[in-house]
Design a protein around this motif. Structure first.
Motif, short mmCIF file in Angstrom:
data_model
loop_
_atom_site.label_atom_id
_atom_site.label_comp_id
_atom_site.label_asym_id
_atom_site.label_seq_id
_atom_site.Cartn_x
_atom_site.Cartn_y
_atom_site.Cartn_z
N SER A 42 44.55 -41.31 -19.57
CA SER A 42 44.34 -41.13 -18.14
C SER A 42 43.72 -42.36 -17.49
N LYS A 43 43.36 -43.37 -18.29
CA LYS A 43 42.83 -44.60 -17.72
C LYS A 43 43.93 -45.41 -17.01
N LEU A 44 45.17 -45.10 -17.27
CA LEU A 44 46.26 -45.89 -16.71
C LEU A 44 46.53 -45.47 -15.28
N PHE A 45 46.00 -46.23 -14.34
CA PHE A 45 46.15 -45.93 -12.92
C PHE A 45 47.06 -46.94 -12.25
N THR A 46 47.71 -46.48 -11.19
CA THR A 46 48.60 -47.32 -10.40
C THR A 46 48.10 -47.33 -8.96
N VAL A 47 48.06 -48.51 -8.38
CA VAL A 47 47.62 -48.68 -6.99
C VAL A 47 48.85 -48.88 -6.11
N GLY A 48 48.91 -48.12 -5.03
CA GLY A 48 50.01 -48.25 -4.09
C GLY A 48 49.50 -48.44 -2.68
N ILE A 49 50.27 -49.12 -1.87
CA ILE A 49 49.93 -49.35 -0.46
C ILE A 49 51.13 -48.96 0.39
N ASP A 50 50.90 -48.07 1.33
CA ASP A 50 51.95 -47.61 2.24
C ASP A 50 53.15 -47.07 1.47
N ASP A 51 52.85 -46.24 0.47
CA ASP A 51 53.85 -45.50 -0.30
C ASP A 51 54.70 -46.39 -1.20
N ARG A 52 54.18 -47.53 -1.61
CA ARG A 52 54.89 -48.38 -2.57
C ARG A 52 53.92 -48.83 -3.66
N PRO A 53 54.31 -48.69 -4.94
CA PRO A 53 53.42 -49.15 -6.01
C PRO A 53 53.28 -50.66 -5.98
N VAL A 54 52.05 -51.12 -6.13
CA VAL A 54 51.77 -52.56 -6.04
C VAL A 54 51.39 -53.13 -7.39
N TRP A 55 50.45 -52.48 -8.08
CA TRP A 55 50.05 -52.95 -9.40
C TRP A 55 49.44 -51.81 -10.19
N TRP A 56 49.30 -52.02 -11.49
CA TRP A 56 48.68 -51.01 -12.35
C TRP A 56 47.74 -51.71 -13.32
N VAL A 252 58.48 -31.46 12.68
CA VAL A 252 58.03 -30.23 13.34
C VAL A 252 58.92 -30.02 14.56
N ASP A 253 59.71 -28.96 14.53
CA ASP A 253 60.68 -28.70 15.60
C ASP A 253 61.61 -29.89 15.80
N GLY A 254 61.99 -30.51 14.69
CA GLY A 254 62.92 -31.63 14.74
C GLY A 254 62.31 -32.98 15.07
N VAL A 255 61.01 -33.03 15.32
CA VAL A 255 60.32 -34.28 15.65
C VAL A 255 59.62 -34.82 14.42
N GLN A 256 59.86 -36.08 14.09
CA GLN A 256 59.26 -36.70 12.91
C GLN A 256 57.75 -36.83 13.07
N ARG A 257 57.03 -36.47 12.00
CA ARG A 257 55.58 -36.59 11.98
C ARG A 257 55.16 -37.34 10.72
N PRO A 258 54.03 -38.06 10.77
CA PRO A 258 53.57 -38.78 9.57
C PRO A 258 52.97 -37.81 8.55
N LEU A 259 53.14 -38.14 7.26
CA LEU A 259 52.59 -37.31 6.18
C LEU A 259 52.52 -38.15 4.92
N SER A 260 51.54 -37.85 4.08
CA SER A 260 51.43 -38.47 2.76
C SER A 260 50.96 -37.39 1.79
N TRP A 261 50.66 -37.80 0.55
CA TRP A 261 50.14 -36.84 -0.42
C TRP A 261 48.65 -36.63 -0.18
N GLN A 262 48.30 -36.12 0.96
CA GLN A 262 46.91 -35.84 1.29
C GLN A 262 46.92 -34.93 2.52
N THR A 263 45.83 -34.80 3.20
CA THR A 263 45.73 -33.88 4.34
C THR A 263 45.89 -34.62 5.66
N TRP A 264 46.74 -34.07 6.52
CA TRP A 264 46.95 -34.57 7.87
C TRP A 264 46.79 -33.41 8.84
N CYS A 265 46.60 -33.72 10.13
CA CYS A 265 46.54 -32.67 11.14
C CYS A 265 47.34 -33.08 12.36
N TYR A 266 47.83 -32.06 13.08
CA TYR A 266 48.71 -32.28 14.23
C TYR A 266 48.31 -31.30 15.32
#
Length: 344
Positions: A42-56, A252-266
């Protein structure tokens, strides 16, 4: 640099190499660990920026980025560990720390990405071990002293175990509060400017989002679990481009909204809304596997918060002609199982 950082130094992905240029900035992430930690995959982590893996790897590396807002992620082999939003100015380097979770039996502690310098959160497994050792020690003491093991002394043996369970509950509560505190900045700024959605991280939506409006709030949390196999065997290597499941797309109702693997609100008007998630395969296989869509109708009430959770269990199958786990592998299978739950 300790022994683990020498064994797994920061290694950039080929497509993520960007040369510094005038007007750019940088995000420095340090994956920290201690040399006395036990070996664990589990020590093997990967860092990503703006939904793209950058380094591990382990250690510190700087990624060159354009000025503006960016979402920085740390992913483990099985799921996303932590996500943080940062603002980068031209010529600025933003420093972030991520402590690898303390390795102890039964620990479920996750690391948290915070501004440097960060502090480590120990795991909870030690409390259970101490509780059992204390109970065993009492039993041995009672045996040596010829104390009869009646109901009272059996209840006494349960005290250290119950104390350990209580300590674990208290520790996990503190861990969650620490994660929420790490997202306090994002929550405080949510709604200050007009946007299609606001990133909350691990925090709760702030009260000012509903002040002076007849709208309601939709809070969406996206989580995912990852299973990978390589040549028929479970892949225990770090998450690379083949295992990087992109953020789900949200409308939402056909309108694009931002989302990632975390919590967002609208902020949405009261009434029923059709929420559609699109789960996409990893980018190397985007043209060979279809995206999975799930739609859920939710009711938003004025002045209240409606919560919607999306959990994605993804399975990625790869095949390679090489034994080296770092060598090229082709994605031959991608399946997802989605579950969507709503509550007010």
């Amino acid at each position: 640099m300790n022994s683990w950082e020498k064994q797994w130094p920061p290694t950039p992905f080929p497509d993520a190499r960007v040369r510094p240029a005038v007007g750019t900035g940088g995000i420095a992430v340090r994956i920290r660990t201690k040399s006395r930690d036990i070996a664990q995959f589990s020590k093997l982590f990967t860092v990503g920026i703006d939904d793209r893996p950058v380094w591990w790897g382990l250690g510190r590396m700087i990624a060159v980025v354009e000025p503006g807002e960016h979402l920085v992620e740390v992913r483990g082999r099985l799921a996303v560990e932590s996500t943080r939003r940062v603002r980068v100015a031209a010529g600025e380097i933003v420093e972030l720390d991520f402590w690898t979770p303390a390795a102890s039996f039964g620990s479920s502690t996750r690391g948290t990405l915070v501004p440097a310098p960060g502090r480590r959160r120990p795991g909870t497994g030690r409390y259970l071990v101490w509780g059992w050792l204390a109970a065993i020690g009492l039993m041995l003491a009672f045996t040596l002293l010829d104390v009869p093991l009646n109901g009272f002394f059996l209840a006494l043996l349960a005290v250290p175990v119950l104390a350990a369970v209580l300590a674990i509950w208290w520790k996990r509560r503190g861990d969650q509060q620490y994660r929420v505190a790490a997202s306090a900045e994002a929550a405080a700024e949510a709604g200050r400017t007009d946007a299609a959605g606001w990133f909350l991280g691990d925090a709760e939506p702030p009260a000012h989002l509903l002040e002076g409006t007849a709208d309601g709030l939709l809070v969406v949390t996206g989580t995912h679990a990852l299973e990978r196999t390589r040549n028929g065997q479970r892949d225990r290597n770090h998450v690379d481009e083949n295992g990087w499941v992109p953020w789900p797309e949200l409308t939402v109702d056909g309108v694009q909204r931002p989302l990632s693997w975390q919590t967002w609100c609208y902020r949405l008007p009261p009434g029923e809304h059709d929420v559609t998630f699109t789960v996409r395969p990893p980018r190397p296989a985007a043209e060979r596997f279809a995206a999975e869509q799930v739609t859920r109708r939710v009711t938003v009430t004025a002045g209240r918060v409606t919560r919607l959770g999306l959990h994605v269990a993804a399975r990625v199958v790869t095949r390679s002609a090489y034994a080296n786990p770092e060598a090229y592998a082709e994605i031959t299978g991608f399946t997802v199982t989605t579950s969507c739950t709503a509550r007010s």
